[in-house]
Structure formats: C-alpha cells, structure tokens
Scaffold this motif. Structure first.
Motif, PDB file in Angstrom:
ATOM      1  N   ALA A  22       0.826  -1.211   0.000  1.00  0.00           N
ATOM      2  CA  ALA A  22       0.000   0.000   0.000  1.00  0.00           C
ATOM      3  C   ALA A  22       0.859   1.260   0.000  1.00  0.00           C
ATOM      4  O   ALA A  22       0.453   2.302  -0.513  1.00  0.00           O
ATOM      5  CB  ALA A  22      -0.914   0.003   1.224  1.00  0.00           C
ATOM      6  N   LYS A  23       2.033   1.170   0.624  1.00  0.00           N
ATOM      7  CA  LYS A  23       2.946   2.308   0.773  1.00  0.00           C
ATOM      8  C   LYS A  23       2.291   3.474   1.508  1.00  0.00           C
ATOM      9  O   LYS A  23       2.690   4.631   1.362  1.00  0.00           O
ATOM     10  CB  LYS A  23       3.477   2.768  -0.598  1.00  0.00           C
ATOM     11  N   SER A  24       1.288   3.167   2.290  1.00  0.00           N
ATOM     12  CA  SER A  24       0.622   4.168   3.124  1.00  0.00           C
ATOM     13  C   SER A  24      -0.224   3.426   4.142  1.00  0.00           C
ATOM     14  O   SER A  24      -0.474   2.226   4.018  1.00  0.00           O
ATOM     15  CB  SER A  24      -0.249   5.106   2.283  1.00  0.00           C
ATOM     16  N   GLY A  25      -0.675   4.179   5.142  1.00  0.00           N
ATOM     17  CA  GLY A  25      -1.498   3.554   6.171  1.00  0.00           C
ATOM     18  C   GLY A  25      -1.032   3.927   7.558  1.00  0.00           C
ATOM     19  O   GLY A  25      -0.138   4.756   7.727  1.00  0.00           O
ATOM     20  N   HIS A  26      -1.651   3.308   8.554  1.00  0.00           N
ATOM     21  CA  HIS A  26      -1.436   3.701   9.945  1.00  0.00           C
ATOM     22  C   HIS A  26      -1.006   2.494  10.785  1.00  0.00           C
ATOM     23  O   HIS A  26      -1.860   1.792  11.345  1.00  0.00           O
ATOM     24  CB  HIS A  26      -2.710   4.319  10.510  1.00  0.00           C
ATOM     25  N   PRO A  27       0.296   2.262  10.918  1.00  0.00           N
ATOM     26  CA  PRO A  27       0.745   1.113  11.693  1.00  0.00           C
ATOM     27  C   PRO A  27       0.631   1.280  13.201  1.00  0.00           C
ATOM     28  O   PRO A  27       0.251   0.343  13.906  1.00  0.00           O
ATOM     29  CB  PRO A  27       2.208   0.947  11.271  1.00  0.00           C
ATOM     30  N   ILE A  81      -1.586  11.997  15.949  1.00  0.00           N
ATOM     31  CA  ILE A  81      -0.898  12.240  14.689  1.00  0.00           C
ATOM     32  C   ILE A  81       0.322  13.149  14.820  1.00  0.00           C
ATOM     33  O   ILE A  81       1.331  12.956  14.134  1.00  0.00           O
ATOM     34  CB  ILE A  81      -1.881  12.793  13.631  1.00  0.00           C
ATOM     35  N   ASP A  82       0.264  14.147  15.706  1.00  0.00           N
ATOM     36  CA  ASP A  82       1.381  15.093  15.740  1.00  0.00           C
ATOM     37  C   ASP A  82       1.913  15.361  17.138  1.00  0.00           C
ATOM     38  O   ASP A  82       2.410  16.447  17.428  1.00  0.00           O
ATOM     39  CB  ASP A  82       0.994  16.413  15.065  1.00  0.00           C
ATOM     40  N   GLY A  83       1.807  14.371  18.012  1.00  0.00           N
ATOM     41  CA  GLY A  83       2.397  14.525  19.331  1.00  0.00           C
ATOM     42  C   GLY A  83       1.703  13.679  20.374  1.00  0.00           C
ATOM     43  O   GLY A  83       0.877  12.812  20.067  1.00  0.00           O
ATOM     44  N   GLU A 123       7.599   1.294  18.523  1.00  0.00           N
ATOM     45  CA  GLU A 123       6.949   1.474  19.812  1.00  0.00           C
ATOM     46  C   GLU A 123       7.171   2.872  20.372  1.00  0.00           C
ATOM     47  O   GLU A 123       8.300   3.355  20.439  1.00  0.00           O
ATOM     48  CB  GLU A 123       7.428   0.418  20.808  1.00  0.00           C
ATOM     49  N   ASN A 124       6.059   3.510  20.743  1.00  0.00           N
ATOM     50  CA  ASN A 124       6.069   4.842  21.374  1.00  0.00           C
ATOM     51  C   ASN A 124       6.712   5.917  20.502  1.00  0.00           C
ATOM     52  O   ASN A 124       7.213   6.914  21.017  1.00  0.00           O
ATOM     53  CB  ASN A 124       6.761   4.797  22.738  1.00  0.00           C
ATOM     54  N   GLN A 125       6.668   5.724  19.189  1.00  0.00           N
ATOM     55  CA  GLN A 125       7.226   6.698  18.249  1.00  0.00           C
ATOM     56  C   GLN A 125       6.091   7.333  17.452  1.00  0.00           C
ATOM     57  O   GLN A 125       5.434   6.672  16.650  1.00  0.00           O
ATOM     58  CB  GLN A 125       8.229   6.032  17.300  1.00  0.00           C
ATOM     59  N   VAL A 126       5.880   8.648  17.677  1.00  0.00           N
ATOM     60  CA  VAL A 126       4.747   9.312  17.044  1.00  0.00           C
ATOM     61  C   VAL A 126       4.850   9.306  15.521  1.00  0.00           C
ATOM     62  O   VAL A 126       3.835   9.336  14.810  1.00  0.00           O
ATOM     63  CB  VAL A 126       4.603  10.761  17.571  1.00  0.00           C
ATOM     64  N   GLY A 127       6.071   9.218  14.992  1.00  0.00           N
ATOM     65  CA  GLY A 127       6.269   9.219  13.551  1.00  0.00           C
ATOM     66  C   GLY A 127       5.653   8.035  12.839  1.00  0.00           C
ATOM     67  O   GLY A 127       5.464   8.071  11.613  1.00  0.00           O
ATOM     68  N   TRP A 128       5.323   6.983  13.590  1.00  0.00           N
ATOM     69  CA  TRP A 128       4.709   5.800  12.986  1.00  0.00           C
ATOM     70  C   TRP A 128       3.180   5.830  13.091  1.00  0.00           C
ATOM     71  O   TRP A 128       2.529   4.823  12.879  1.00  0.00           O
ATOM     72  CB  TRP A 128       5.263   4.528  13.620  1.00  0.00           C
ATOM     73  N   HIS A 129       2.624   6.994  13.380  1.00  0.00           N
ATOM     74  CA  HIS A 129       1.163   7.101  13.390  1.00  0.00           C
ATOM     75  C   HIS A 129       0.588   6.805  12.005  1.00  0.00           C
ATOM     76  O   HIS A 129      -0.346   6.011  11.873  1.00  0.00           O
ATOM     77  CB  HIS A 129       0.731   8.503  13.829  1.00  0.00           C
TER      78      HIS A 129
END
Length: 289
Positions: free
Chosen positions: A37-42, A193-195, A259-265
C-alpha cells in the motif's frame, strides 16, 4: 491501575495462549499489508491488536459465513484510520480471503484506507471521521433493545479522539438510555498524529470523566489478554449503564523501532523495515510456541 486476580483453569489458559498467538498474527498481517500500500497507519493498528484478537476470537458472537446475521454482536472501529487491524482480524476470522489484505488502499480493491460497510464483509459501520463511532454504536444498541435482541455492541475509540465533542454527547446519551449492551474500549496509547495526547489536548483524568458521564469504568493493560477477557466478562454483568475499558497500550506494540514513536502514526514501513518488523514478530511467535 486496577488489576484483576484471575482464577482460571487450564483450559482457559490454553485459550489465552491461542489469543496471544492470534494477536501476533494480526500484527504480522498489519505489517504485511502496509508494504504494497505504501501508506497507512501502523502505530494505532498495532496497539489495538490484542483488543481485536480478544473480541473476534473469544468475546463476540459472529458468523463469517453470514456477515449480516441479525443476532450477531456488532463492532464499530471509531478510530477508522486503524483499519488495518480490523481488516487483519476479519481476514483471519474468514470473512474474506486473506490474500485480499495485499490490496489495501489500491484502486478497485475492497479494503480502503477507512472501513466501508458497503464493500467489506464483516464491517458493521463505515468510519473515518473521528468522534462519530460511539454515536453509531448507540444507534445499534438502541435498535437491539427496541427489537428485544440480546446482541452486544463493541466500539474501539482512540485517545486522540477524546478531543471530539461528539464523543461526550454520545457518552451522555448512552448513559441516559441505559445502554448496558454497549461496551467501549479506549485504546489509550498516549500518542496521536502530531504529538502526545497530553500536549495536543490533555484529557485526563479519563477514568473520572467517564464515571461522571454515567459509565461503568474498568482500567486494564490493553496487552494483557487475561485482563482483557476478565474485563469483557465483567462488562456483561453490568446492568443499567454502559461500560468502557480504558486500555493502556503502546503505540506500535510488537515492533521495537515503532513502539512509542509518534512518527509511525501514519507512515508505512519500507520493505526493509517491514522485514525487520516481521522478524521481530516471528521471533515473538516462536516464544509463544
């Protein structure tokens, strides 16, 4: 946090292990479908895997061969962007061929970026706009009571979603109408998404707020299968009010670098990152036996 003291026999212990294995498989499926998909919300999909494993493979009364069975329990994924966790659970349950997950977010395929009840067998409510899921669940529950049905309605909410006013309107309505056939689960991973949720829009103390809105509140470790099963069992004993499980979870659970990384939203892993993630998950599956 409240803890459960469980007196469970060997048969239930075997069941718990099976559910842990299923949660791990759901996580593997999430990673697998995001690569093409190259996109999505893991992040928020991985955090909810144990919750959906407990619901679809133990708690809910459903029939994949008859997705519209009138007496089935209903499920609403209020945080619709976490669709991969729902799609993985539905595929593993047998609602559609598992290879369909490789078509996530692709033109002409059924698995869109958010769940679509018109296209995906097993999806009871189309979701995406945050804040609306609990209202939909309330409608299903009211209809069930009007029709004298004994099905239950389960809804998974996101913690960032707690900033939506409609959630609290729906919370008041569920208590007002004494919807004891509604069980909500708050996937409380602390990131959006941003924090962090504390920085974006602080919502604590959520346990006291839900109690003040007339709900029965159970706090659980959202990755502890024994606690989840005990909480769902308790919810069914509560009469005259709805129940919410406030489930403390880890965003990106099961994949060390997520884990606990907002960048992977809302970022899909590369093929190389997915390979590493699947390696870790398969190692965990091996430990589970």
């Amino acid at each position: 946090m409240r803890r459960f003291v469980n007196h469970i026999n060997g048969g239930i212990m075997v069941r718990v292990l099976e559910l842990k294995r299923m949660a791990n498989q759901i996580r593997q499926d999430i990673i697998t479908m995001l690569v093409p998909a190259k996109s999505g919300h893991p992040g928020g999909s991985l955090s909810a895997a144990d919750i959906l494993a407990a619901l679809y493979f133990h708690e809910m009364k459903v029939n994949p061969e008859d997705p519209h069975w009138a007496d089935r329990d209903r499920f609403v994924l209020a945080k619709g962007h976490a669709a991969p966790v729902l799609y993985a659970a539905l595929a593993e349950k047998g609602y559609f061929p598992k290879e369909e997950i490789l078509g996530l977010r692709q033109t002409g395929r059924i698995l869109q970026g958010h769940p679509d009840m018109r296209k995906v067998p097993g999806v009871d409510m189309s979701t995406g706009s945050l804040g609306q899921g609990l209202s939909a669940a309330n409608g299903m529950a009211l209809a069930g009571k009007a029709d004298k049905k004994d099905f239950r309605v389960y809804v998974v909410l996101g913690d960032g979603e707690m900033a939506e006013g409609q959630v609290w309107e729906a919370a008041m309505a569920a208590a007002h109408y004494k919807l004891d056939n509604v069980t909500a689960v708050l996937d409380y991973n602390g990131l959006q998404i941003d924090g962090t949720t504390d920085n974006v829009m602080a919502s604590d103390p959520l346990d006291d707020k839900w109690r003040a809105f007339g709900w029965h509140v159970i706090e659980v470790d959202g990755h502890n299968m024994e606690e989840l099963l005990a909480a769902f069992a308790e919810a069914k004993t509560i009469k005259g009010k709805p129940t919410i499980l406030i489930a403390r979870t880890v965003k990106g659970k099961g994949v060390s670098f997520m884990e606990n990384q907002v960048g992977w939203h809302g970022n899909a892993p590369s093929a190389e990152q997915a390979e590493q993630a699947l390696k870790e998950l398969r190692e965990e599956a091996a430990r589970l036996g």
